[in-house]
Design an enzyme around this catalytic site. Structure first.
Site, PDB file in Angstrom:
ATOM      1  N   ARG A 177      23.890   0.698 -20.050  1.00 53.49           N
ATOM      2  CA  ARG A 177      22.887   1.818 -20.251  1.00 53.49           C
ATOM      3  C   ARG A 177      22.456   2.825 -21.390  1.00 53.49           C
ATOM      4  O   ARG A 177      21.712   4.155 -21.091  1.00 53.49           O
ATOM      5  CB  ARG A 177      23.197   2.802 -19.315  1.00 53.49           C
ATOM      6  CG  ARG A 177      23.387   2.591 -17.832  1.00 53.49           C
ATOM      7  CD  ARG A 177      22.311   1.583 -17.304  1.00 53.49           C
ATOM      8  NE  ARG A 177      22.951   0.162 -16.334  1.00 53.49           N
ATOM      9  CZ  ARG A 177      23.056  -0.795 -16.334  1.00 53.49           C
ATOM     10  NH1 ARG A 177      23.342  -1.270 -17.482  1.00 53.49           N
ATOM     11  NH2 ARG A 177      23.640  -1.418 -15.405  1.00 53.49           N
ATOM     12  N   SER A 226      22.260   6.244  -9.676  1.00 55.54           N
ATOM     13  CA  SER A 226      23.724   6.114 -10.454  1.00 55.54           C
ATOM     14  C   SER A 226      24.493   7.685 -11.450  1.00 55.54           C
ATOM     15  O   SER A 226      23.108   7.755 -12.465  1.00 55.54           O
ATOM     16  CB  SER A 226      24.514   5.008 -11.336  1.00 55.54           C
ATOM     17  OG  SER A 226      24.446   3.800 -10.100  1.00 55.54           O
ATOM     18  N   GLU A 296      24.666   9.581 -16.266  1.00 57.73           N
ATOM     19  CA  GLU A 296      23.829   8.968 -16.938  1.00 57.73           C
ATOM     20  C   GLU A 296      22.290   9.208 -16.463  1.00 57.73           C
ATOM     21  O   GLU A 296      21.450   8.761 -17.707  1.00 57.73           O
ATOM     22  CB  GLU A 296      24.389   7.240 -15.961  1.00 57.73           C
ATOM     23  CG  GLU A 296      22.589   6.338 -16.234  1.00 57.73           C
ATOM     24  CD  GLU A 296      23.543   5.082 -15.045  1.00 57.73           C
ATOM     25  OE1 GLU A 296      24.784   4.808 -15.045  1.00 57.73           O
ATOM     26  OE2 GLU A 296      22.790   4.318 -14.698  1.00 57.73           O
TER      27      GLU A 296
HETATM   28  C1  LIG Z   1      18.411   4.243  -5.727  1.00 55.77           C
HETATM   29  C2  LIG Z   1      18.166   4.199  -7.109  1.00 55.77           C
HETATM   30  C3  LIG Z   1      19.170   2.809  -7.226  1.00 55.77           C
HETATM   31  C4  LIG Z   1      18.563   3.050  -9.191  1.00 55.77           C
HETATM   32  N1  LIG Z   1      19.617   2.098  -9.110  1.00 55.77           N
HETATM   33  C5  LIG Z   1      20.043   0.894 -10.560  1.00 55.77           C
HETATM   34  C6  LIG Z   1      20.472  -0.219 -11.232  1.00 55.77           C
HETATM   35  O1  LIG Z   1      21.082  -0.284  -9.908  1.00 55.77           O
HETATM   36  N2  LIG Z   1      20.255   0.183 -12.400  1.00 55.77           N
HETATM   37  C7  LIG Z   1      19.988   0.993 -13.314  1.00 55.77           C
HETATM   38  O2  LIG Z   1      20.280   0.244 -14.465  1.00 55.77           O
HETATM   39  N3  LIG Z   1      19.729   1.745 -12.955  1.00 55.77           N
HETATM   40  C8  LIG Z   1      18.926   1.677 -11.720  1.00 55.77           C
HETATM   41  N4  LIG Z   1      18.610   3.391 -11.670  1.00 55.77           N
HETATM   42  C9  LIG Z   1      18.471   4.623 -12.325  1.00 55.77           C
HETATM   43  C10 LIG Z   1      17.095   4.131 -12.460  1.00 55.77           C
HETATM   44  O3  LIG Z   1      16.114   3.597 -11.645  1.00 55.77           O
HETATM   45  C11 LIG Z   1      16.867   3.359 -13.628  1.00 55.77           C
HETATM   46  O4  LIG Z   1      17.240   3.844 -14.718  1.00 55.77           O
HETATM   47  C12 LIG Z   1      15.439   2.984 -14.461  1.00 55.77           C
HETATM   48  O5  LIG Z   1      15.124   1.480 -15.520  1.00 55.77           O
HETATM   49  C13 LIG Z   1      14.382   4.215 -14.472  1.00 55.77           C
HETATM   50  O6  LIG Z   1      13.442   4.158 -15.010  1.00 55.77           O
HETATM   51  P1  LIG Z   1      12.109   5.187 -14.874  1.00 55.77           P
HETATM   52  O7  LIG Z   1      10.810   4.685 -15.314  1.00 55.77           O
HETATM   53  O8  LIG Z   1      11.891   6.015 -13.792  1.00 55.77           O
HETATM   54  O9  LIG Z   1      12.202   6.360 -15.683  1.00 55.77           O
HETATM   55  P2  LIG Z   1      12.394   7.875 -15.554  1.00 55.77           P
HETATM   56  O10 LIG Z   1      13.841   7.971 -14.600  1.00 55.77           O
HETATM   57  O11 LIG Z   1      10.747   7.906 -15.968  1.00 55.77           O
HETATM   58  O12 LIG Z   1      13.115   7.847 -17.450  1.00 55.77           O
HETATM   59  C14 LIG Z   1      13.810   7.638 -17.915  1.00 55.77           C
HETATM   60  C15 LIG Z   1      14.535   7.558 -18.840  1.00 55.77           C
HETATM   61  O13 LIG Z   1      14.039   6.380 -19.744  1.00 55.77           O
HETATM   62  C16 LIG Z   1      12.788   6.734 -20.320  1.00 55.77           C
HETATM   63  N5  LIG Z   1      11.637   6.483 -20.905  1.00 55.77           N
HETATM   64  C17 LIG Z   1      10.975   6.454 -19.657  1.00 55.77           C
HETATM   65  N6  LIG Z   1       9.819   5.685 -19.554  1.00 55.77           N
HETATM   66  C18 LIG Z   1       9.865   5.528 -21.581  1.00 55.77           C
HETATM   67  C19 LIG Z   1       8.775   4.754 -22.037  1.00 55.77           C
HETATM   68  N7  LIG Z   1       7.382   4.756 -21.806  1.00 55.77           N
HETATM   69  N8  LIG Z   1       9.085   4.395 -23.648  1.00 55.77           N
HETATM   70  C20 LIG Z   1      10.625   5.522 -23.891  1.00 55.77           C
HETATM   71  N9  LIG Z   1      11.294   5.834 -23.000  1.00 55.77           N
HETATM   72  C21 LIG Z   1      10.667   5.885 -21.328  1.00 55.77           C
HETATM   73  C22 LIG Z   1      12.507   8.688 -20.127  1.00 55.77           C
HETATM   74  O14 LIG Z   1      12.066   9.670 -21.247  1.00 55.77           O
HETATM   75  C23 LIG Z   1      13.810   9.180 -19.102  1.00 55.77           C
HETATM   76  O15 LIG Z   1      14.494   9.358 -20.649  1.00 55.77           O
HETATM   77  C24 LIG Z   1      18.639   3.515 -10.115  1.00 55.77           C
HETATM   78  C25 LIG Z   1      17.887   5.152  -9.238  1.00 55.77           C
HETATM   79  C26 LIG Z   1      17.663   4.864  -7.902  1.00 55.77           C
HETATM   80  C27 LIG Z   1      16.674   6.436  -8.180  1.00 55.77           C
END
Ligand SMILES: Cc1cc2nc3c(=O)[nH]c(=O)nc-3n(C[C@H](O)[C@H](O)[C@H](O)COP(=O)(O)OP(=O)(O)OC[C@H]3O[C@@H](n4cnc5c(N)ncnc54)[C@H](O)[C@@H]3O)c2cc1C
Length: 306
Positions: A177, A226, A296
């Protein structure tokens, strides 16, 4: 940096073709649906627009990029500086043989479905992650046995000056992660490698992931997924459970009964309710197991003044 400093910089923002909003409420942009305002929310029209903006924006103005906020807690006092959200042309997906290049704004699910339609196997895990490719790169997102580290060939990113960089898999420094790419770089796209496979098998694996998610995780709720990273050799949810925190609540926030590494906004939670509940869980886990759980979920912005 305080939200109360003068707003001079906002009067002299670089001119852009994209959308600029002042004091933009961020709750609608996150899964938790809580939090304060961004001083400036910028949605670039395209890459040139974004590069020009970064090149001209004074370096002392903090910039935060977000995806769809599925791993994000925005604090109630808001976020100083500029929040950038990538959509539109930043979500394009193209395919060459068994390799797929996806814009950082593309949803992981859309990427998985596109690969499925093209008979490209190996990207099914992305259907279990509800974020964007940008967020997946930043977090080395993974689910159901796959993670970004396994499929990424390279990524494009912009630094805070607006200079373009091509990162190899090694440059991305993926671990659990985590990526070692500089925190203020903005990912633009990722090139991902799959393998040719049978479309029905791919569909079956994606269906199985969907079923497993519905069985194990709360669905259709306001959550950030998580909350804590699994410490080496442990499962965070087991530590939380053993500390008696399943169902624990604070204000409008609760530790999920179904999956106790998930925190929920029951409807009227503040970001402080959620963060304080998470910190209370950490304290109790430390007391019962001696383990220091690490967030996380990314927390951004400042707490509201009480
Ligand atoms: C119901 C649920 C289930 C989930 N299950 C999982 C799972 O099974 N596995 C898992 O790994 N995660 C899981 N997650 C967490 C999440 O989906 C992941 O971490 C996902 O990768 C976050 O993507 P996001 O676009 O929503 O990023 P955001 O939540 O908007 O941002 C997360 C981080 O990424 C950075 N970021 C976003 N876009 C960029 C970019 N273009 N360039 C640089 N940095 C950037 C942001 O600054 C921040 O630090 C889950 C979340 C939920 C709500």
């Amino acid at each position: 940096m305080s939200l109360r400093r003068t707003n001079d910089w906002r009067d002299a923002l670089p001119s852009v073709r994209g959308r600029i909003s002042f004091d933009a409420p961020m709750a609608p942009f996150t899964w938790f649906r809580v939090g304060g305002k961004a001083e400036v929310l910028y949605r670039p029209a395209d890459l040139d627009d974004l590069i020009g903006f970064l090149a001209e924006l004074p370096l002392e103005i903090p910039v935060t990029v977000i995806g769809v906020g599925s791993n994000l807690l925005v604090r109630d006092g808001g976020v100083p500086g500029v929040i950038i959200r990538l959509a539109g042309s930043f979500a394009n997906i193209s395919i060459t043989d068994n390799t797929l290049t996806a814009g950082a704004g593309a949803l992981d699910l859309t990427v998985a479905k596109t690969a499925q339609e093209e008979g490209i196997a190996g990207l099914e895990f992305l259907s279990g992650v509800p974020g964007t490719i940008g967020g997946a790169l930043r977090m080395n997102a993974g689910a159901f046995g796959g993670e970004m580290k396994d499929v990424t060939i390279s990524a494009n990113a912009l630094d805070r000056d607006g200079t373009l960089h091509l990162l190899s898999l090694a440059d991305l420094g993926f671990s659990y992660r985590h990526s070692t790419a500089p925190e203020d770089w903005i990912f633009l796209s990722a090139t991902l490698k799959g393998r040719f496979g049978d479309r029905e098998d791919i569909t079956a694996r994606m269906d199985a992931i969907q079923t497993a998610r519905e069985e194990a995780q709360p669905t259709r709720v306001r959550t950030g997924g998580s909350t804590f990273a699994n410490p080496e050799g442990h499962k965070a949810w087991q530590l939380v459970d053993a500390a008696g925190c399943r169902g624990l609540s604070r204000g409008g926030a609760q530790v999920s009964e179904k999956h106790c590494n998930f925190l929920l906004n029951l409807g009227d939670a503040t970001a402080a309710d959620i963060e304080d509940l998470g910190d209370e869980v950490r304290r109790r886990v430390m007391q019962t197991s001696g383990i220091d759980l690490q967030w996380e979920i990314r927390r951004i912005g400042v707490r509201a003044k009480s």
